[in-house]
Write a protein that holds these residues in place. Structure first.
Motif, PDB file in Angstrom:
ATOM      1  N   VAL A 187       0.796  -1.173   0.069  1.00  0.00           N
ATOM      2  CA  VAL A 187       0.017   0.173   0.029  1.00  0.00           C
ATOM      3  C   VAL A 187       1.012   1.183   0.160  1.00  0.00           C
ATOM      4  CG1 VAL A 187      -1.758   1.448   1.212  1.00  0.00           C
ATOM      5  CG2 VAL A 187      -1.776  -1.247   1.445  1.00  0.00           C
ATOM      6  N   SER A 188       0.921   1.827  -1.016  1.00  0.00           N
ATOM      7  CA  SER A 188       1.775   3.262  -1.249  1.00  0.00           C
ATOM      8  C   SER A 188       0.852   4.162  -0.278  1.00  0.00           C
ATOM      9  CB  SER A 188       1.701   3.880  -2.464  1.00  0.00           C
ATOM     10  OG  SER A 188       2.156   2.981  -3.475  1.00  0.00           O
ATOM     11  N   GLU A 189      -0.237   4.594  -0.523  1.00  0.00           N
ATOM     12  CA  GLU A 189      -0.850   5.260   0.680  1.00  0.00           C
ATOM     13  C   GLU A 189      -2.059   5.158   0.755  1.00  0.00           C
ATOM     14  OE1 GLU A 189       0.534   9.593   1.184  1.00  0.00           O
ATOM     15  OE2 GLU A 189       1.628   9.251  -0.663  1.00  0.00           O
ATOM     16  N   PHE A 190      -2.967   5.368   1.762  1.00  0.00           N
ATOM     17  CA  PHE A 190      -4.432   4.978   2.115  1.00  0.00           C
ATOM     18  C   PHE A 190      -5.281   6.101   2.360  1.00  0.00           C
ATOM     19  CE2 PHE A 190      -7.281   3.547   5.666  1.00  0.00           C
ATOM     20  CZ  PHE A 190      -8.095   3.058   4.695  1.00  0.00           C
ATOM     21  N   THR A 191      -6.100   6.370   1.603  1.00  0.00           N
ATOM     22  CA  THR A 191      -7.176   7.326   1.715  1.00  0.00           C
ATOM     23  C   THR A 191      -8.683   6.934   1.961  1.00  0.00           C
ATOM     24  OG1 THR A 191      -5.931   8.632  -0.204  1.00  0.00           O
ATOM     25  CG2 THR A 191      -7.894   9.506   0.576  1.00  0.00           C
ATOM     26  N   ASP A 192      -9.267   7.356   2.612  1.00  0.00           N
ATOM     27  CA  ASP A 192     -10.544   6.837   3.072  1.00  0.00           C
ATOM     28  C   ASP A 192     -11.423   8.123   2.902  1.00  0.00           C
ATOM     29  OD1 ASP A 192     -12.186   4.820   4.002  1.00  0.00           O
ATOM     30  OD2 ASP A 192     -12.237   5.528   5.967  1.00  0.00           O
ATOM     31  N   PHE A 193     -12.703   7.429   2.184  1.00  0.00           N
ATOM     32  CA  PHE A 193     -13.788   8.441   1.893  1.00  0.00           C
ATOM     33  C   PHE A 193     -15.080   8.274   2.818  1.00  0.00           C
ATOM     34  CE2 PHE A 193     -10.806   8.647  -1.636  1.00  0.00           C
ATOM     35  CZ  PHE A 193     -10.984   9.936  -2.199  1.00  0.00           C
ATOM     36  N   TYR A 194     -16.101   9.190   2.543  1.00  0.00           N
ATOM     37  CA  TYR A 194     -17.180   9.445   3.401  1.00  0.00           C
ATOM     38  C   TYR A 194     -18.070   9.422   2.382  1.00  0.00           C
ATOM     39  CZ  TYR A 194     -19.782  11.759   7.341  1.00  0.00           C
ATOM     40  OH  TYR A 194     -20.711  12.187   8.118  1.00  0.00           O
ATOM     41  N   GLU A 217     -10.484   8.754 -17.031  1.00  0.00           N
ATOM     42  CA  GLU A 217      -8.979   8.223 -17.010  1.00  0.00           C
ATOM     43  C   GLU A 217      -8.930   7.740 -15.622  1.00  0.00           C
ATOM     44  OE1 GLU A 217      -6.443  11.914 -19.098  1.00  0.00           O
ATOM     45  OE2 GLU A 217      -7.232  12.178 -17.052  1.00  0.00           O
ATOM     46  N   ALA A 218      -9.645   8.135 -14.492  1.00  0.00           N
ATOM     47  CA  ALA A 218      -9.574   7.510 -13.244  1.00  0.00           C
ATOM     48  C   ALA A 218      -9.942   6.217 -13.286  1.00  0.00           C
ATOM     49  CB  ALA A 218     -10.194   8.447 -12.189  1.00  0.00           C
ATOM     50  N   PHE A 219     -11.214   5.971 -13.900  1.00  0.00           N
ATOM     51  CA  PHE A 219     -11.722   4.420 -14.423  1.00  0.00           C
ATOM     52  C   PHE A 219     -10.693   3.727 -14.603  1.00  0.00           C
ATOM     53  CE2 PHE A 219     -13.831   1.265 -16.428  1.00  0.00           C
ATOM     54  CZ  PHE A 219     -14.927   0.720 -15.683  1.00  0.00           C
ATOM     55  N   GLN A 276     -14.048   9.545  -6.861  1.00  0.00           N
ATOM     56  CA  GLN A 276     -13.286   9.733  -5.654  1.00  0.00           C
ATOM     57  C   GLN A 276     -11.532  10.070  -6.149  1.00  0.00           C
ATOM     58  OE1 GLN A 276     -14.084   6.376  -3.602  1.00  0.00           O
ATOM     59  NE2 GLN A 276     -15.614   7.361  -2.067  1.00  0.00           N
ATOM     60  N   LEU A 277     -11.351   9.216  -7.020  1.00  0.00           N
ATOM     61  CA  LEU A 277      -9.992   9.267  -7.676  1.00  0.00           C
ATOM     62  C   LEU A 277      -9.710  10.584  -8.540  1.00  0.00           C
ATOM     63  CD1 LEU A 277      -6.915   8.456  -8.094  1.00  0.00           C
ATOM     64  CD2 LEU A 277      -7.880   6.672  -9.735  1.00  0.00           C
ATOM     65  N   ALA A 278     -10.516  11.001  -9.278  1.00  0.00           N
ATOM     66  CA  ALA A 278     -10.784  12.156  -9.917  1.00  0.00           C
ATOM     67  C   ALA A 278     -10.602  13.491  -9.073  1.00  0.00           C
ATOM     68  CB  ALA A 278     -11.913  12.371 -10.806  1.00  0.00           C
ATOM     69  N   ASP A 330      -1.767   2.810  -4.311  1.00  0.00           N
ATOM     70  CA  ASP A 330      -2.548   3.808  -3.621  1.00  0.00           C
ATOM     71  C   ASP A 330      -3.912   3.159  -3.371  1.00  0.00           C
ATOM     72  OD1 ASP A 330      -0.898   5.808  -3.066  1.00  0.00           O
ATOM     73  OD2 ASP A 330      -1.572   7.038  -4.709  1.00  0.00           O
ATOM     74  N   LEU A 331      -4.507   3.016  -2.155  1.00  0.00           N
ATOM     75  CA  LEU A 331      -5.770   2.518  -1.875  1.00  0.00           C
ATOM     76  C   LEU A 331      -6.859   3.482  -1.221  1.00  0.00           C
ATOM     77  CD1 LEU A 331      -7.115  -0.286  -0.918  1.00  0.00           C
ATOM     78  CD2 LEU A 331      -5.903  -0.083   1.226  1.00  0.00           C
ATOM     79  N   LEU A 332      -7.913   3.355  -1.909  1.00  0.00           N
ATOM     80  CA  LEU A 332      -9.008   4.316  -1.864  1.00  0.00           C
ATOM     81  C   LEU A 332     -10.193   3.538  -0.912  1.00  0.00           C
ATOM     82  CD1 LEU A 332      -9.188   6.473  -5.080  1.00  0.00           C
ATOM     83  CD2 LEU A 332      -7.310   6.448  -3.175  1.00  0.00           C
ATOM     84  N   GLY A 333     -10.423   3.856   0.186  1.00  0.00           N
ATOM     85  CA  GLY A 333     -11.548   3.174   0.639  1.00  0.00           C
ATOM     86  C   GLY A 333     -12.654   3.914   0.439  1.00  0.00           C
TER      87      GLY A 333
END
Lengths: 413, 413
Positions: B119-126, B216-218, B324-326, B339-342
């Protein structure tokens, strides 16, 4: 306070030089066509440590070839002490090794400096009493300025390691969602309130898997860099509730290229300020863990003279880096070699001590005077420079410069 | 909806199996005494992809030996497609290569599974409407439940990558600062309100240095895992203002061991729900970018039967991972492979669809019935299991299990 340790490199003995033998900061450099390698700054030279390693003058196994200090940090405190001791012996006035060492010195003017280490993760804190008071007053009024947890917790949030760049890297003004207080819906556009944050960054040099005491945390910090946590205040104001800053601080964070070691800063240790309320045991410090480091910020419009817009000192922090690291690990959070902890903006009691334009211009309402004009926030082309040093008797332990020029938001240009 | 693609491995053709040939999820496994290596799940077997590479049956240069999928991800979309196509051909019913492939199959029961990627970095969303509404109602009342920015921004915050662990790793109940509403000062102790968050994690498979469009994010998302973002609600309540969650979510985040690729989920794409207010252009989706994935959470007290406490679906998200990635890249934030996006907690409209105990027990006020007892928050010894799958015609694309047992806070035990 120790005295200057004289070196056979004359420029290192100049009292105004950031890099006397007492300092020996660690960085990564390259010369034309060469790969990045580890070095130390001494006077106006860089000593090529990978060159010493290859020549058999330092006993390492290509850890100094890697172009980052992570491998040396991972080897642990005994190695950190041995390397510093051996470099001191080589460079001290009258050293026998002088003739062997000289071929490995490179004029600083001829090199390019790179990121000194790979940032594992970046955490930013909010730990200067005056900064918290100033920002809180602007956002919530003087009576509610300080959040209820502030005097108990070294408040921090996770930042973005991928955006940490070395001094000299241009910074592109970010786009983001912006919504003024009188606007019904947000729009997407370039930040109009782009700002600096004057900070010191602490570098974790040893991994941990369990909660650390403050004393253990102190031992695990390898050294410090200057850190400018660029912040888009208008993006931040709209996005930050309820989960904190995100894209407002993801464009770039600039660090100075030289890691000033905890060993070099040892003579300058000072206590944190008196506690306003008692801290919980896990945050109590067994000794002084801040440093007396003078800091300043210069602002120069493109091609014009610089004005120093802020002067402050790292001793203004309410929480030290070891306290922040102890708190960071308190939940069992694993810490890794190369983790970077930003101190938080360092502001002092007077207007001229404020470490951000947000505070200096009081939210844009009181423009800051600079040579030939004023500033509320950063304008395109502005060059922002952080500097810092601890003052010894007849010498200083300096950080060099942490510089960034802000470029227009225009894409593709 | 495509049909089952039949494999010569009989167990892969069972309609209740998570790993038919349509899936081919990527993981990292080891057998007794061996080093971790890349594999794919097929029925009740794991195909040893490094073994195929060594045997010359897959044309890679030891990228499958690394014990992580980062190197394959970095090779790009053409490689992702080629590998999937070649594996399909090898494993399809009637494949000529069957005899050559068979020696490289390992029974899943004999292996240990590891983190599938670094995991490079972890981001969590809401980003689930019902979750935001539920939590906001509890914290701020029904009228102020949704923050003003919520319908405009896929709100996210940076998490802690070092604490991401693979399914099966025990989770130690954290200590932290706790302060009840009637207590004058905080104390330091074990969390009494330790909780799960049912999420899906999106894995970034290609780097970027500039703002990405949603399309692009997709394209840059390699695949998905189940993700349990363990949360200490009492630590969170005291620490999170003004800069967001920090130590409350730093103890551990558990992910499932198999990366289900975007390619395998392609037949299950669905639209995000109708927008309640128009989105800014940079967040608009050119096509359906959520997936119809049934999700559930099971809770089993130590040594006792499991009760399913939540059933929901990933299509409940208001924002998709590409949105979220965009947004994540909108400030110019560099994104990296790994990178990991929750997704953020995935809750549906009914009580039984809520993806956290905080919501299920309505802040601890309405205990949840489980076999032989009740729960408000997690008790020591409890085993929490996340499961998920997309349902095809006569087959399913499943994630396997994402399991964690919560251990007592006692240090040293």
């Amino acid at each position: 306070m120790t005295d200057l340790i004289r070196s056979w490199i004359a420029s290192a003995n100049d009292p105004a030089c950031d890099f006397p033998l007492n300092n020996l900061p660690y960085g990564v450099f390259s010369t034309a066509g060469g790969a990045p390698r580890c070095g130390t700054a001494i006077g106006d030279r860089i000593l090529d440590l990978h060159g010493l390693e290859q020549a058999g003058l330092l006993e390492f196994s290509n850890q100094l070839q890697t172009g980052r200090w992570n491998e040396i940090m991972a080897m642990g405190r005994d190695t950190w002490a041995r390397l510093r001791r051996e470099l001191m012996e080589m460079l001290e006035e009258g050293a026998e090794a002088q003739a062997k060492i000289e071929p490995h010195l490179v004029p600083m003017a001829q090199v390019q400096l790179h990121m000194p280490f790979a940032v594992s993760e970046f955490t930013d804190f909010y730990a200067s009493r005056h900064h918290a008071q100033n920002v809180g007053t602007m956002f919530r009024g003087a009576e509610n300025a300080l959040p209820p947890n502030w005097l108990h917790i070294p408040i921090g949030y996770n930042g973005r390691a991928s955006s940490v760049v070395v001094s000299g890297t241009p910074v592109r003004r970010p786009h983001g969602q912006l919504k003024g207080p009188d606007e019904a819906v947000p729009r997407f556009g370039p930040s109009q309130r782009f700002d600096i944050e004057l900070e010191l960054g602490a570098i974790v040099g040893q991994p941990s898997e369990r909660p650390l005491s403050v004393a253990e945390a102190f031992d695990n910090i390898f050294g410090y860099v200057l850190l400018n946590d660029w912040s888009a205040r208008d993006i931040q104001a709209w996005e930050y509730q309820p989960l904190g800053p995100f894209q407002a601080k993801a464009t770039a964070t600039t660090i100075s290229p030289w890691i000033v070691t905890a060993a070099a800063l040892e003579p300058f240790r000072v206590d944190t300020p008196d506690r306003e309320v008692p801290l919980l045991d896990y945050l109590n410090e067994p000794g002084p863990m801040l440093y007396d480091i003078d800091l300043e910020v210069g602002l120069a419009p493109e091609g014009r003279d610089e004005t120093v817009i802020c002067r402050t000192n790292y001793r203004e922090m309410y929480y030290s880096a070891p306290q922040q690291l102890a708190h960071h690990s308190s939940s069992g959070c694993p810490m890794r070699v190369g983790d970077l902890l930003g101190s938080g903006t360092i502001s002092g009691p007077e207007r001229g001590n404020r470490g951000s334009l947000l505070e200096l211009s009081w939210g844009g309402k009181e423009p800051v005077e600079i040579a030939g004009g004023t500033r509320t926030f950063i304008e395109d082309g502005d060059v922002l420079t952080l500097r810092g040093h601890a003052e010894g008797q007849g010498y200083r332990v300096g950080f060099g410069e942490c510089v960034g020029q802000v470029l227009s938001d225009r894409r593709g240009s």
